[in-house]
Design a protein around this motif. Structure first.
Motif, PDB file in Angstrom:
ATOM      1  N   LEU A 144       5.026   5.539  -5.900  1.00 37.33           N
ATOM      2  CA  LEU A 144       5.152   5.171  -7.445  1.00 37.33           C
ATOM      3  C   LEU A 144       4.408   6.184  -8.097  1.00 37.33           C
ATOM      4  O   LEU A 144       4.989   6.717  -9.104  1.00 37.33           O
ATOM      5  CB  LEU A 144       4.728   3.733  -7.674  1.00 37.33           C
ATOM      6  N   ILE A 145       3.312   6.705  -7.605  1.00 37.43           N
ATOM      7  CA  ILE A 145       2.520   7.725  -8.587  1.00 37.43           C
ATOM      8  C   ILE A 145       3.429   9.047  -8.279  1.00 37.43           C
ATOM      9  O   ILE A 145       3.479   9.738  -9.268  1.00 37.43           O
ATOM     10  CB  ILE A 145       1.053   7.802  -8.011  1.00 37.43           C
ATOM     11  N   ARG A 159      14.255   2.696  -4.834  1.00 36.04           N
ATOM     12  CA  ARG A 159      15.494   2.230  -5.376  1.00 36.04           C
ATOM     13  C   ARG A 159      15.573   2.475  -6.807  1.00 36.04           C
ATOM     14  O   ARG A 159      16.577   2.599  -7.206  1.00 36.04           O
ATOM     15  CB  ARG A 159      15.706   0.520  -5.012  1.00 36.04           C
ATOM     16  N   TYR A 160      14.478   1.859  -7.487  1.00 35.16           N
ATOM     17  CA  TYR A 160      14.542   1.828  -8.868  1.00 35.16           C
ATOM     18  C   TYR A 160      14.196   3.270  -9.581  1.00 35.16           C
ATOM     19  O   TYR A 160      14.243   3.572 -10.869  1.00 35.16           O
ATOM     20  CB  TYR A 160      13.669   0.922  -9.384  1.00 35.16           C
ATOM     21  N   PRO A 192       0.860  -1.326  -0.001  1.00 35.20           N
ATOM     22  CA  PRO A 192      -0.172  -0.193   0.024  1.00 35.20           C
ATOM     23  C   PRO A 192       0.805   1.434  -0.018  1.00 35.20           C
ATOM     24  O   PRO A 192       0.521   2.321  -0.560  1.00 35.20           O
ATOM     25  CB  PRO A 192      -0.706  -0.142   1.279  1.00 35.20           C
ATOM     26  N   SER A 193       2.005   1.319   0.720  1.00 32.45           N
ATOM     27  CA  SER A 193       2.783   2.480   0.846  1.00 32.45           C
ATOM     28  C   SER A 193       3.235   2.860  -0.471  1.00 32.45           C
ATOM     29  O   SER A 193       3.940   3.730  -0.711  1.00 32.45           O
ATOM     30  CB  SER A 193       3.687   2.436   2.085  1.00 32.45           C
ATOM     31  N   ILE A 242       6.494  -5.890  -4.916  1.00 29.25           N
ATOM     32  CA  ILE A 242       6.959  -4.566  -5.171  1.00 29.25           C
ATOM     33  C   ILE A 242       6.686  -3.674  -3.852  1.00 29.25           C
ATOM     34  O   ILE A 242       5.550  -3.573  -3.416  1.00 29.25           O
ATOM     35  CB  ILE A 242       5.951  -3.901  -6.226  1.00 29.25           C
ATOM     36  N   SER A 243       7.819  -3.451  -3.149  1.00 31.60           N
ATOM     37  CA  SER A 243       7.850  -2.577  -1.869  1.00 31.60           C
ATOM     38  C   SER A 243       7.957  -1.038  -2.018  1.00 31.60           C
ATOM     39  O   SER A 243       8.597  -0.925  -3.179  1.00 31.60           O
ATOM     40  CB  SER A 243       8.813  -3.158  -0.798  1.00 31.60           C
ATOM     41  N   GLU A 244       7.827  -0.444  -1.195  1.00 25.32           N
ATOM     42  CA  GLU A 244       8.059   1.036  -1.021  1.00 25.32           C
ATOM     43  C   GLU A 244       9.553   1.372  -1.518  1.00 25.32           C
ATOM     44  O   GLU A 244      10.150   2.099  -2.307  1.00 25.32           O
ATOM     45  CB  GLU A 244       7.751   1.779   0.056  1.00 25.32           C
TER      46      GLU A 244
END
Length: 321
Positions: free
Chosen positions: A156-157, A189-190, A150-151, A182-184
């Motif tokens: 990402l947005i 990092r990416y 969720p975080s 997929i984590s925060e």
């Protein structure tokens, strides 16, 4: 599985429309790998050309006719398409019809006739609410067999922006690189650089009155090439959000989130930011971001200076006098 004879794709969200058309074509090709696909913009068709495209094939080969932008069709062609649908002339003899319409009142008889004919309807409305874009990101992760924290959704947005194509590409890349989890931390990092210095970061610092941090973030955004319009949009969104939350008063963030059409995390953040704003100051801030919108779209001779000036004015409006 037998494909539907008629598909109706309704809406203005281009990515979703393209996917719906692709899915319809894929369904036909699964049943008949040799099926021919023709894509034609409705406004470019005459009645005679439509009749030729819809006429039965000599050898009854499978065919897909995608009529794009049906809302642009003239009245005569709308009447012809509606007549074919009503008479059962389309979607027969190996022909699968895919109708693409933006959902407006133009060409509405085609929508009504297609629904009455039992078309498989795919709704593709434009995603304008933050909650809808967040749901899209979560759905993208699920579609790829993964899951996003969720975080990480909001991060990402903030990093990528609100364009669905870019969000879809980012989720796909992250899912591939993380094995679907997929984590925060993975997002940061990416997307380091974009995630940490975007228009949203500048806006967050500005609406909290942190003058030095806002200017520093703005300088980094300019160095990284973040478009002026995106920074201006982020500032406007931040001010509008604070104004909405402030006007709604206090209370349960979950209730306010449902009332205002915002995600709860955004409401909680705005509630904290709103404490330093008076109604008159918010009115000044709304005027600042409205002027900035015009400035970055060509009114100002120097967009960089216009952004710096707007940030300073917002920080000044928020700070106690």
């Amino acid at each position: 599985m037998t494909p539907a004879p008629v598909y109706l794709v309704v809406g203005e969200e281009e990515l979703l429309v393209e996917r719906a058309v692709r899915d319809a074509v894929t369904a036909v090709r699964l049943a008949d790998p040799e099926a021919e696909v023709r894509r034609v913009r409705a406004a470019q068709l005459t009645d005679a050309e439509l009749a030729d495209l819809a006429s039965p094939s000599l050898f009854a080969e499978g065919r897909v006719l995608v009529l794009e932008a049906v809302h642009e069709a003239g009245k005569d062609l709308v009447d012809t398409i509606t007549g074919y649908l009503t008479d059962g002339g389309l979607g027969s003899d190996g022909l699968v019809l895919v109708l693409v319409h933006n959902g407006s009142a133009r060409g509405k008889p085609v929508l009504d006739a297609a629904r009455k004919a039992g078309a498989e309807v795919v709704e593709c409305p434009r995603l304008t609410r933050a909650s809808d874009r967040e749901a899209f990101v979560r759905a993208e992760a699920r579609r790829l067999g993964g899951k996003i924290e969720p975080s990480a959704v909001g991060t990402l947005i903030d990093a990528v922006g609100t364009d669905l194509r870019e969000l879809a590409a980012a989720v796909s890349q992250l899912a591939a690189d993380t094995g679907g989890a997929i984590s925060e931390q993975a997002v940061r990092r990416y997307h380091r650089g974009r995630a940490e210095v975007t228009g949203f970061v500048v806006a967050e610092k500005a609406v909290t009155g942190d003058r030095e941090a806002a200017l520093e973030a703005l300088r980094w955004a300019e160095l990284l090439g973040v478009p002026h319009v995106l920074v201006a949009d982020a500032l406007a969104d931040a001010v509008r959000t604070v104004a909405k939350v402030a006007a709604a008063g206090g209370g349960d963030p979950q209730r306010l989130a449902a009332q205002l059409g915002m995600p709860p995390w955004k409401v909680r953040k705005a509630m904290s930011q709103a404490r330093g704003w008076r109604p008159a100051a918010l009115a000044d801030a709304m005027a600042v971001v409205a002027e900035l919108n015009a400035d970055v779209k060509g009114v100002a001779a120097d967009a960089d200076y216009a952004l710096q000036r707007a940030v300073l004015r917002l920080c000044e409006a928020r700070s106690p006098r």
